[in-house]
Design a protein around this motif. Sequence first.
Motif, short mmCIF file in Angstrom:
data_model
loop_
_atom_site.label_atom_id
_atom_site.label_comp_id
_atom_site.label_asym_id
_atom_site.label_seq_id
_atom_site.Cartn_x
_atom_site.Cartn_y
_atom_site.Cartn_z
N THR A 54 11.97 -7.56 -26.04
CA THR A 54 12.28 -6.98 -25.77
C THR A 54 12.93 -7.88 -24.64
O THR A 54 14.16 -7.93 -24.37
CB THR A 54 11.84 -6.26 -24.74
OG1 THR A 54 11.02 -5.25 -25.80
CG2 THR A 54 13.01 -5.53 -24.34
N MET A 55 13.06 -9.32 -24.49
CA MET A 55 13.10 -9.98 -23.89
C MET A 55 14.36 -10.79 -24.61
O MET A 55 15.47 -11.46 -24.00
CB MET A 55 12.34 -11.57 -22.57
CG MET A 55 11.82 -10.84 -22.18
SD MET A 55 10.87 -11.99 -21.04
CE MET A 55 8.94 -12.17 -22.02
N PHE A 57 16.28 -9.47 -27.19
CA PHE A 57 17.25 -8.87 -27.28
C PHE A 57 18.32 -8.58 -25.78
O PHE A 57 19.24 -8.93 -25.94
CB PHE A 57 17.04 -7.78 -28.41
CG PHE A 57 16.63 -8.38 -29.25
CD1 PHE A 57 17.50 -7.89 -30.20
CD2 PHE A 57 15.53 -7.51 -30.17
CE1 PHE A 57 17.29 -8.91 -31.66
CE2 PHE A 57 15.00 -7.33 -31.56
CZ PHE A 57 15.45 -8.20 -32.38
N ALA A 58 17.44 -8.48 -25.15
CA ALA A 58 18.02 -8.28 -23.74
C ALA A 58 18.42 -9.58 -23.35
O ALA A 58 19.86 -9.92 -22.95
CB ALA A 58 17.11 -8.46 -22.17
N ALA A 59 17.82 -10.89 -23.46
CA ALA A 59 18.56 -12.11 -22.53
C ALA A 59 19.83 -13.03 -24.31
O ALA A 59 21.03 -13.15 -23.76
CB ALA A 59 17.44 -13.35 -23.01
N ASN A 61 22.58 -11.89 -26.17
CA ASN A 61 23.81 -11.22 -25.97
C ASN A 61 24.55 -11.64 -26.97
O ASN A 61 24.86 -12.96 -26.98
CB ASN A 61 24.80 -10.24 -25.17
CG ASN A 61 24.90 -11.88 -24.02
OD1 ASN A 61 25.49 -12.18 -24.05
ND2 ASN A 61 24.56 -11.66 -22.34
#
Length: 194
Positions: A54-55, A57-59, A61
């Motif tokens: 998750t980190m 894909f969140a970080a 972009n």
Amino acid sequence: MDAESSSRVPTLIHTSRESPTKGVTVASDLWMRKAVRTRVSALFAIANAVAWVTMFFAAHNSRSHGTVWENVAFALFFFGVALLSLLYAHRLARAGLLVSSGEVTIRGPLFTRTVSLADAQSFVPGIQPSFGNGTPCPMLERKDGHPLGVWALGREGFVSGYSRYLEELQPMCDQLNELIHSAQRASVHVDTAT
């Protein structure tokens, strides 16, 4: 006292402390573990893997374009840590103790140790060294003097006041001692018969 009241089953009294042998079947040729301890620990490791993905894909972009190699290194790091967490979860879920006809196998979160029955002396309640305070669990004493802890049969949760937990582990250690001593006697009978 009438017949009806004498045949009633007494009410069980529940305490807040859980029995250290609850959910553990002590038997030879069977992996022994506290299922709740091993499964919950494995679930935390799986959650850690999901958090790393998750980190990523969140970080990562689409607006921040680096070079291809920067993106590959970024992905390798996050997915590598997630993979290690999944491998650790697999080890946690499979941790346990196996007493067979010739050896005692202790599978922990990181290492698997095998001790011959001839080298195994007894199980005693003890503290397995680890990060923090350690884990109260059955410890296999060996003839060479180096005890091995059985993490999968240890105490769940945060622990303080070890003396109480060590006392609670004694019945399980007694059952494990009975098991290895009977396996050692059976091994001697097989050796003398051949």
